[in-house]
Design a protein around this motif. Structure first.
Motif, PDB file in Angstrom:
ATOM      1  N   PHE A 198       0.705  -0.970   0.220  1.00 51.22           N
ATOM      2  CA  PHE A 198      -0.206   0.132  -0.036  1.00 51.22           C
ATOM      3  C   PHE A 198       1.216   1.098   0.090  1.00 51.22           C
ATOM      4  CE2 PHE A 198      -2.860  -3.405   1.866  1.00 51.22           C
ATOM      5  CZ  PHE A 198      -3.604  -3.045   1.748  1.00 51.22           C
ATOM      6  N   THR A 199       0.593   2.331  -0.902  1.00 51.29           N
ATOM      7  CA  THR A 199       1.693   3.355  -0.935  1.00 51.29           C
ATOM      8  C   THR A 199       0.698   4.935  -0.908  1.00 51.29           C
ATOM      9  OG1 THR A 199       3.145   4.682  -2.035  1.00 51.29           O
ATOM     10  CG2 THR A 199       1.923   2.902  -3.543  1.00 51.29           C
ATOM     11  N   ASN A 200       0.644   5.838  -0.500  1.00 52.24           N
ATOM     12  CA  ASN A 200       0.509   6.709  -0.393  1.00 52.24           C
ATOM     13  C   ASN A 200       0.962   7.835  -2.091  1.00 52.24           C
ATOM     14  OD1 ASN A 200       3.012   7.249   1.108  1.00 52.24           O
ATOM     15  ND2 ASN A 200       2.092   8.697   2.059  1.00 52.24           N
ATOM     16  N   SER A 201       1.452   7.242  -2.926  1.00 60.01           N
ATOM     17  CA  SER A 201       2.519   7.880  -4.155  1.00 60.01           C
ATOM     18  C   SER A 201       2.140   6.826  -5.365  1.00 60.01           C
ATOM     19  CB  SER A 201       4.000   8.437  -2.846  1.00 60.01           C
ATOM     20  OG  SER A 201       4.229   8.945  -4.635  1.00 60.01           O
ATOM     21  N   SER A 202       1.421   7.549  -6.160  1.00 56.57           N
ATOM     22  CA  SER A 202       1.339   6.906  -7.499  1.00 56.57           C
ATOM     23  C   SER A 202       3.528   6.695  -8.151  1.00 56.57           C
ATOM     24  CB  SER A 202       0.520   7.067  -8.202  1.00 56.57           C
ATOM     25  OG  SER A 202       0.602   8.237  -8.958  1.00 56.57           O
ATOM     26  N   LYS A 203       4.018   7.876  -7.506  1.00 56.27           N
ATOM     27  CA  LYS A 203       5.756   8.230  -8.178  1.00 56.27           C
ATOM     28  C   LYS A 203       5.961   7.260  -7.560  1.00 56.27           C
ATOM     29  CE  LYS A 203       3.637  12.679  -9.920  1.00 56.27           C
ATOM     30  NZ  LYS A 203       4.198  13.655 -10.304  1.00 56.27           N
ATOM     31  N   ALA A 204       6.023   6.948  -5.808  1.00 60.50           N
ATOM     32  CA  ALA A 204       6.933   6.119  -5.325  1.00 60.50           C
ATOM     33  C   ALA A 204       7.493   5.184  -6.012  1.00 60.50           C
ATOM     34  CB  ALA A 204       6.301   5.989  -3.568  1.00 60.50           C
ATOM     35  N   TYR A 205       9.377   4.937  -5.595  1.00 54.75           N
ATOM     36  CA  TYR A 205       9.377   3.555  -6.500  1.00 54.75           C
ATOM     37  C   TYR A 205       9.610   2.269  -5.511  1.00 54.75           C
ATOM     38  CZ  TYR A 205      13.257   1.007  -8.318  1.00 54.75           C
ATOM     39  OH  TYR A 205      13.926   0.295  -9.375  1.00 54.75           O
ATOM     40  N   VAL A 206       8.534   1.741  -4.962  1.00 52.20           N
ATOM     41  CA  VAL A 206       7.989   0.938  -4.603  1.00 52.20           C
ATOM     42  C   VAL A 206       6.698   0.436  -4.932  1.00 52.20           C
ATOM     43  CG1 VAL A 206       5.949   1.743  -2.683  1.00 52.20           C
ATOM     44  CG2 VAL A 206       7.352   0.169  -2.008  1.00 52.20           C
ATOM     45  N   ASN A 207       6.141   0.535  -5.735  1.00 51.81           N
ATOM     46  CA  ASN A 207       5.378   0.729  -6.952  1.00 51.81           C
ATOM     47  C   ASN A 207       6.309  -0.510  -7.979  1.00 51.81           C
ATOM     48  OD1 ASN A 207       2.464   2.134  -6.684  1.00 51.81           O
ATOM     49  ND2 ASN A 207       3.869   3.870  -6.449  1.00 51.81           N
ATOM     50  N   GLU A 208       7.004   0.370  -8.323  1.00 56.57           N
ATOM     51  CA  GLU A 208       8.147  -0.722  -9.591  1.00 56.57           C
ATOM     52  C   GLU A 208       8.570  -1.690  -8.702  1.00 56.57           C
ATOM     53  OE1 GLU A 208      10.357  -1.374 -12.910  1.00 56.57           O
ATOM     54  OE2 GLU A 208       8.580   0.288 -12.867  1.00 56.57           O
ATOM     55  N   ARG A 209       8.756  -1.957  -7.481  1.00 55.05           N
ATOM     56  CA  ARG A 209       9.481  -2.378  -6.573  1.00 55.05           C
ATOM     57  C   ARG A 209       8.273  -3.739  -6.297  1.00 55.05           C
ATOM     58  NH1 ARG A 209      14.494  -2.022  -4.280  1.00 55.05           N
ATOM     59  NH2 ARG A 209      14.936   0.246  -3.667  1.00 55.05           N
ATOM     60  N   ALA A 210       7.161  -3.292  -6.511  1.00 59.09           N
ATOM     61  CA  ALA A 210       5.689  -4.434  -7.024  1.00 59.09           C
ATOM     62  C   ALA A 210       5.895  -4.780  -7.449  1.00 59.09           C
ATOM     63  CB  ALA A 210       4.778  -3.699  -6.390  1.00 59.09           C
ATOM     64  N   HIS A 211       6.058  -5.144  -9.138  1.00 65.39           N
ATOM     65  CA  HIS A 211       5.919  -5.074  -9.918  1.00 65.39           C
ATOM     66  C   HIS A 211       7.011  -5.736 -10.074  1.00 65.39           C
ATOM     67  CE1 HIS A 211       4.271  -4.952 -14.480  1.00 65.39           C
ATOM     68  NE2 HIS A 211       6.179  -4.750 -14.748  1.00 65.39           N
ATOM     69  N   LYS A 212       7.691  -6.198 -10.455  1.00 70.34           N
ATOM     70  CA  LYS A 212       8.835  -6.554 -10.111  1.00 70.34           C
ATOM     71  C   LYS A 212       8.330  -8.110  -9.467  1.00 70.34           C
ATOM     72  CE  LYS A 212      12.678  -3.434 -11.211  1.00 70.34           C
ATOM     73  NZ  LYS A 212      14.134  -2.866 -11.283  1.00 70.34           N
ATOM     74  N   LEU A 213       8.241  -7.512  -8.424  1.00 70.67           N
ATOM     75  CA  LEU A 213       8.217  -8.441  -7.304  1.00 70.67           C
ATOM     76  C   LEU A 213       7.070  -9.570  -7.380  1.00 70.67           C
ATOM     77  CD1 LEU A 213       8.988  -6.780  -4.059  1.00 70.67           C
ATOM     78  CD2 LEU A 213      10.357  -9.213  -5.470  1.00 70.67           C
ATOM     79  N   ASP A 214       6.306  -8.749  -8.390  1.00 70.36           N
ATOM     80  CA  ASP A 214       5.277  -9.479  -8.163  1.00 70.36           C
ATOM     81  C   ASP A 214       3.589  -9.711  -7.724  1.00 70.36           C
ATOM     82  OD1 ASP A 214       2.426 -10.948 -10.411  1.00 70.36           O
ATOM     83  OD2 ASP A 214       2.775 -13.355  -9.813  1.00 70.36           O
ATOM     84  N   VAL A 215       3.796  -8.198  -6.098  1.00 63.01           N
ATOM     85  CA  VAL A 215       3.063  -8.104  -5.018  1.00 63.01           C
ATOM     86  C   VAL A 215       2.332  -6.698  -6.328  1.00 63.01           C
ATOM     87  CG1 VAL A 215       3.319  -6.907  -3.276  1.00 63.01           C
ATOM     88  CG2 VAL A 215       5.020  -8.900  -3.673  1.00 63.01           C
TER      89      VAL A 215
END
Length: 188
Positions: free
Chosen positions: A34-51
């Motif tokens: 869960f993130t409060n920013s669509s620009k946060a790099y955690v979004n990219e990590r989630a994609h790479k991890l299939d989360v």
């Protein structure tokens, strides 16, 4: 196995580290970022991890039941804050009392509270000429950094250390100990 929610506002390196720590024991579908920013790099990590990742606004977080509804629908057992900068709403704390944890990059109660995160803490540790610092893993309550402490791990601060050097020491502690505490809490 119930799901694990990980909240992050920025890079998400601790979130990624936790998911990788459980590789082979938990599946990527067992986690939900869960993130409060669509620009946060955690979004990219989630994609790479299939989360799966859910992005939300301040209004959705504080003035709706959206997040609690998702957590309940997915049977999330534990909420992990990994660089999440917003104060957790009282309703969320009440619904998940004793099941929300945070990691703070200092030895609480020192260098805690609103506005004390990331590099600001390491700069303050160096400016105050602290001889040691560390990490604090604690339960989350209605206030910043005041919940019951689960574990603290210390490291030495040399008089020659810069804030960047302290930060590297802290990241090493976070990556080593945060997943282990999560594992203990999940009783895996």
């Amino acid at each position: 196995m119930s799901r694990v929610a990980i909240f992050a506002s920025g890079s998400g390196s601790n979130a990624e580290n936790i998911v990788k720590y459980f590789k082979g024991r938990l599946k990527s579908k067992d986690f939900h970022f869960f993130t409060n920013s669509s620009k946060a790099y955690v979004n990219e990590r989630a994609h790479k991890l299939d989360v799966k990742v859910t992005t939300f606004s301040r209004d959705e977080f504080y003035n709706s039941s959206k997040i609690i509804d998702i957590l309940k629908d997915e049977k999330c057992e534990l909420i992990i804050l990994a660089g999440f900068l917003w104060l957790i709403p009282k309703e969320l704390v009440a619904n998940y009392k004793g099941r929300i944890i945070n990691i703070h990059p200092a030895l609480l109660p020192k260098f805690g509270g609103k506005g004390m995160y990331g590099k600001r803490i390491h700069e303050a540790v160096v400016a105050e000429k602290e001889k040691e610092t560390g990490i604090t893993i604690h339960y989350v309550d209605e206030n910043y950094d005041e919940g019951k402490i689960i574990k603290q791990v210390k490291c030495e601060v040399l008089s020659s250390d810069t804030a960047e050097q302290v930060e590297k020491k802290i990241h090493a502690l976070e990556y080593e100990y945060y997943p282990k505490v999560v594992e203990e809490l999940l009783q895996i």
